[in-house]
Design a protein around this motif. Structure first.
Motif, short mmCIF file in Angstrom:
data_model
loop_
_atom_site.label_atom_id
_atom_site.label_comp_id
_atom_site.label_asym_id
_atom_site.label_seq_id
_atom_site.Cartn_x
_atom_site.Cartn_y
_atom_site.Cartn_z
N ARG A 447 6.90 14.86 -3.00
CA ARG A 447 7.03 14.38 -1.62
C ARG A 447 8.39 14.75 -1.04
N ASP A 448 9.45 14.59 -1.82
CA ASP A 448 10.78 14.91 -1.32
C ASP A 448 10.93 16.40 -1.05
N ALA A 449 10.30 17.23 -1.89
CA ALA A 449 10.33 18.67 -1.64
C ALA A 449 9.64 18.99 -0.32
N LEU A 450 8.52 18.34 -0.06
CA LEU A 450 7.80 18.52 1.20
C LEU A 450 8.70 18.18 2.38
N PHE A 451 9.35 17.03 2.33
CA PHE A 451 10.22 16.61 3.44
C PHE A 451 11.38 17.57 3.63
N GLU A 452 12.02 17.95 2.52
CA GLU A 452 13.23 18.77 2.65
C GLU A 452 12.91 20.15 3.21
N GLN A 453 11.81 20.76 2.71
CA GLN A 453 11.46 22.09 3.20
C GLN A 453 11.03 22.08 4.66
N ALA A 454 10.44 20.97 5.09
CA ALA A 454 9.98 20.88 6.48
C ALA A 454 11.09 20.46 7.44
N GLY A 455 12.30 20.23 6.92
CA GLY A 455 13.41 19.83 7.79
C GLY A 455 13.36 18.38 8.21
N ILE A 456 12.62 17.56 7.48
CA ILE A 456 12.48 16.14 7.81
C ILE A 456 13.67 15.36 7.27
N ILE A 457 14.23 14.50 8.08
CA ILE A 457 15.32 13.63 7.65
C ILE A 457 14.69 12.41 7.00
N ALA A 458 14.82 12.27 5.68
CA ALA A 458 14.13 11.22 4.94
C ALA A 458 15.08 10.07 4.64
N VAL A 459 14.55 8.85 4.76
CA VAL A 459 15.32 7.63 4.44
C VAL A 459 14.45 6.75 3.56
N ASP A 460 15.05 5.72 2.99
CA ASP A 460 14.31 4.85 2.07
C ASP A 460 13.90 3.52 2.68
N THR A 461 14.53 3.11 3.75
CA THR A 461 14.23 1.79 4.35
C THR A 461 14.21 1.90 5.86
N VAL A 462 13.61 0.90 6.48
CA VAL A 462 13.59 0.84 7.94
C VAL A 462 15.01 0.64 8.47
N VAL A 463 15.83 -0.08 7.74
CA VAL A 463 17.23 -0.29 8.15
C VAL A 463 17.96 1.05 8.23
N GLU A 464 17.81 1.89 7.20
CA GLU A 464 18.43 3.22 7.22
C GLU A 464 17.85 4.06 8.35
N LEU A 465 16.56 3.89 8.60
CA LEU A 465 15.91 4.64 9.68
C LEU A 465 16.57 4.32 11.02
#
Length: 876
Positions: A447-465
């Motif tokens: 999943r993280d590889a998918l996000f990183e290659q697609a240029g998605i900024i990934a976070v772990d919580t709604v607070v971080e979002l």
């Protein structure tokens, strides 16, 4: 044999159609379609008058799919409106293609949709080209063929054109398909997000009910279209006229909102379909896994509707042309530029409230719930065309079509930030993995590889979002990773500097001119190196001048300004004059402020102010990574050609399970992957002949049942010299492993170098994943690895090489980075060409100053389920 019932798909105007293979039972409909052709269409199709044996032709077209023949039909509201078929030419990988489309739907893209489905099936069948003979006058069909996105050739001159289409899946074709998909999808979602009329089914008179809240929110939002209610026990609710049933509504609504118990909700969806409703929003829960849920799915397919839900919060759009709030949110929704799609209603509620608190707002929110139809991919396509949405947010608990998602997200992220909350990270350990690659390729890694290659900024919580949304909303992206910290409290500055280094940011080295300028501005006890400590005694104006000096330094890309109020003054108040939005990125930090993040000045978009330096550094690091991704060349796919792809496909055909060692070596040879010279001796054979031919020194490796870690398991004998010693080592391994020993691999001792691991793990949902990491004994001891989804671009390969924790030390020497990079691209291309390759483990790969070579290989094949992730179709 199972019958392909086809799939729902979208026409250019948003109409939902069924596309399916034809069978003999469809002969009458095929004949009827040909009979309805106009005189001109008949001439174009048959190069003259209608043939006398049209019934025979219809039967041939509608014959069951078989090698050499395939026909697909398009059904709009139950009527056959288009047919495409091919016939393979004798002893050829070419097929002749033909098209017929009802004139009534000619401008809706039926022909193009049928051709895409025909292309997808032909590729699976191994065909290379489509050919057609077309009258030169028939410009429309020539344009259909030319605009597909395939490589296209047409003869010139004469009354007829010989057309050739090359059936290669390249970036040009995929981009063309996704562009058409986005246009059609956006048209269909207009029924959900910009409907001309709405019916709320199940709105009660009681204020505490969900249906009542949805209706009240819709009216409060100022929706300008026609609204009705379905409630058999009321003549009107909140001033809106109510009908006893869907059939008794004054007009057919474009969108129906259903707030009923599960069984009644299924009845309502069926009634809406029969009435001609174009889309349904099912807020009701309790449908999934029940007969009622099955009825809902069947009704959506039968009547060609789009559906959001069930079990969802609802839909919001703040478009001033058609504002609507079809949710049970507690308060009003503030208009803004943030688009949200979420499977969780709770996440949607929390995010809407947080954005309101920040003074930010939504452009749209779609809660997909159990996701029977409308999904995150649909919203990615909607936002691509919606310029009001400047920032996209995703909360997805599952991926129905991750490869399509990746391409859509990558396309959107090139024009605006896409954020995602990671979910489903638990249970990532694969304790029984049969290879190092499998152990590394966990669901979270994929999943993280998918996000990183697609240029998605990934976070772990709604607070971080919310932290990242605030940072993106009020500041430009940083121009690089070099950060300066300016603070009037030394402790806060040190904490900020530590946080930046933890996040992988670079503490900028201030120039001599900047340090000199700061020394003149600040008290002598101030620290003018980075982090800059102005001391608590400076007034706000002096702090502002110090910040300006740091921002003027060409070696600084971004600044974190951490301030605390003192009796002398509050330096935080000076930031507004220093931080115009067109300048370098500046985040404020106010330790002790009540909100985790807030606008620096309420009601303004100056910058985000965080309560902790770590939060500001974490946001800045994510923005730096996104900026770096934006600056990568978007090459679109693996660029390494393999010399003989047909031989690879032939090698893979029919294979299943772990390959014998000799076959695994042959696989690498066909793929052009360097492998050390290898001899394999069966356990029951004699080593005499091999020992006589082998040079010295050699290494013997046991191939034994259950032996994964050869070195640790006593399966490797190193530096064996001479025929007698080779035979002795062979006997030792045979004695050590007994009946579990299948054979022994013998190789020349490789020259010293660094050992790395390269592998492939194919996921049934995500597709193949390339894994890279430290290899040999380090593979388990350190577990330093990274992964990317296939296909790898050149930029992906470089990022993979630099993603290890040990990357800086690994490449600081004289190792041949270019050779490893080429190896990664070849492995990626191998995984693309051979979908049967379920697992590949090259461990170790020995890397030296001028080469790299695999010392060991394991490969597992399994029969793939061949699906086309980019074929235009809706969820079933």
């Amino acid at each position: 044999m199972s019958v392909d019932v086809g799939s729902r798909a979208l026409l250019a105007d948003g109409d939902v159609v069924l596309v399916r293979p034809l069978h003999p039972a469809d002969t009458a409909e095929v004949l009827g379609l040909h009979t309805r052709l106009t005189k001109q269409d008949t001439y174009f199709r048959f190069f003259g008058a209608r043939p006398s044996a049209l019934d025979k032709l219809a039967a041939e077209i509608a014959a069951d799919p078989r090698p050499g023949h395939y026909a697909v039909g398009c059904y709009l509201r139950g009527d056959l409106v288009g047919v495409a078929n091919y016939e393979v030419l004798s002893d050829s990988s070419d097929a002749e293609v033909a098209l017929v489309v009802d004139a009534a739907v000619r401008a809706q893209g039926v022909a193009t949709l049928l051709m895409e489905h025909l292309v997808s099936y032909a590729r699976k069948a191994g065909l290379k080209r489509f050919v057609a003979e077309v009258l030169a006058e028939n410009a429309k069909i020539i344009h259909v063929f030319a605009d597909l996105g395939l490589r296209f050739e047409a003869s010139v001159g004469g009354p007829e054109r010989d057309v050739v289409m090359i059936l290669e899946e390249d970036a040009t074709y995929l981009d063309a398909v996704l562009k058409r998909d986005s246009v059609a999808d956006a048209a269909s979602l207009t029924h959900v997000l910009k409907p001309a009329s709405i019916a709320v089914i199940g709105a009660g008179r009681r204020p505490g009910s969900v249906g009542h809240a949805v209706l009240a929110n819709l009216l409060a939002a100022g929706y300008p279209g026609h609204v009705e209610v379905v409630n058999p026990h009321a003549g009107e609710i909140l001033g809106v006229p109510s009908a006893a049933s869907v059939a008794e509504l004054a007009r057919t609504p474009e969108l129906a909102v259903i707030c009923l118990p599960a069984a009644a909700a299924a009845d309502a969806v069926e009634a809406c379909g029969a009435r001609g409703v174009r889309a349904a929003l099912v807020i009701s829960a309790g449908l999934t896994g029940t007969p009622a849920g099955t009825r809902v799915r069947e009704a959506v397919s039968r009547y060609g509707m789009r559906l959001v839900g069930p079990n969802c919060l609802g839909v919001v759009s703040t478009d001033p042309v058609c504002p609507l709030n079809l949710t049970f949110l507690a308060g009003a929704v503030q208009p803004g530029n943030v688009g949200v799609v979420t499977q969780s209603g709770g996440v949607g509620i929390a995010l809407a409230e947080s954005l309101n608190d920040l003074g930010l707002g939504l452009s749209s929110l779609v809660s997909t719930g159990d996701k029977y139809d409308v999904s995150g991919n649909d919203l990615l396509m909607w936002w691509t065309a919606d310029r009001r949405t400047e920032l996209a947010v995703l909360y997805l608990e599952s991926f129905g079509n991750p490869r399509k998602f990746s391409r859509l997200a990558r396309q959107l992220a090139r024009t605006r930030p896409v954020l995602a909350v990671r979910s489903g990270s638990g249970g990532t350990a694969q304790r029984a993995a049969a290879s190092h690659t499998a152990a590394a390729a966990t669901p979270a890694v994929t999943r993280d590889a998918l996000f990183e290659q697609a240029g998605i900024i990934a976070v772990d919580t709604v607070v971080e979002l919310v932290d990242v949304i605030a940072g993106l909303s009020w500041q430009l992206l940083p121009g690089g990773p070099r950060v300066a910290v300016v603070s009037n409290a030394g402790g806060a500055g040190v904490l900020a500097a530590d946080a930046c280094e933890r996040e992988g940011l670079v503490m900028a080295e201030l120039s001599a001119d900047t340090r000199e300028r700061l020394a003149k501005l600040l008290p002598h006890e101030a620290a003018v190196q980075n982090p800059v400590d102005t001391t608590a005694a400076v007034p706000a104006e002096v702090f502002a001048d110090a910040l300006r000096a740091v921002l003027a330094d060409d070696g600084v890309d971004a600044v974190i300004a951490a301030t605390v109020p003192t009796a002398v003054g509050d330096p935080g108040t000076s930031l507004v004059a220093v931080v115009p939005p067109e300048y370098k990125t500046v985040f404020a930090v106010r330790p002790g402020q009540r909100a985790r993040v807030a606008p620096l000045v309420p009601g303004t978009g100056v910058t985000a102010c965080y309560d902790d330096p770590a939060a500001a550094a974490a946001v800045l690091a994510r923005l730096v990574r996104y900026e770096r991704w934006l600056n990568q060349p978007d090459t679109g796919g693996s660029l390494i050609p393999l010399e003989n792809p047909d031989a690879l496909r032939a090698f893979a055909a029919g294979r299943e399970g772990w390959l014998p060692p000799a076959a695994a070596v042959e696989l690498l040879r066909l793929a052009g992957i360097p492998m050390v010279e290898t001899t394999y001796v069966e356990a029951g054979d004699s080593m005499d002949a091999a020992a006589a031919d082998l040079g010295s020194p050699v290494v013997l490796k046991a191939d034994a049942e259950g032996l994964l870690h050869k070195s640790a398991g006593g399966g490797v004998v190193l530096d064996v010299r001479g025929a007698d010693r080779i035979r002795d080592a062979f006997r030792t391994l045979r004695s050590r492993f007994g009946s579990a020993l299948r054979g022994v691999t013998v190789q020349p001792m490789a020259e010293p170098g660094r050992e790395v691991l390269v592998g492939v793990r194919s996921d049934p949902v995500f597709g193949p994943l390339v894994v890279f990491g430290l290899g040999g004994v380090d593979a388990d001891l350190i577990a330093d690895h990274a992964a990317r989804l296939v296909p790898l671009t050149e930029a992906d390969a470089d990022l993979l090489l630099d993603s290890l924790r040990s990357a800086k030390a690994l490449w600081s020497g004289r190792l041949d980075r270019a050779a490893v990079r080429e190896l990664l691209l070849k492995v990626s291309r191998l995984a693309e060409l051979v979908p049967e390759l379920a697992e590949l483990d090259l461990n170790p790969v020995r890397v030296r100053s001028e080469s790299c070579v695999a010392l060991d290989v394991r490969a597992r094949f399994e029969r793939p389920t061949l699906t086309d992730p980019f074929l235009r179709r809706l969820r079933d």
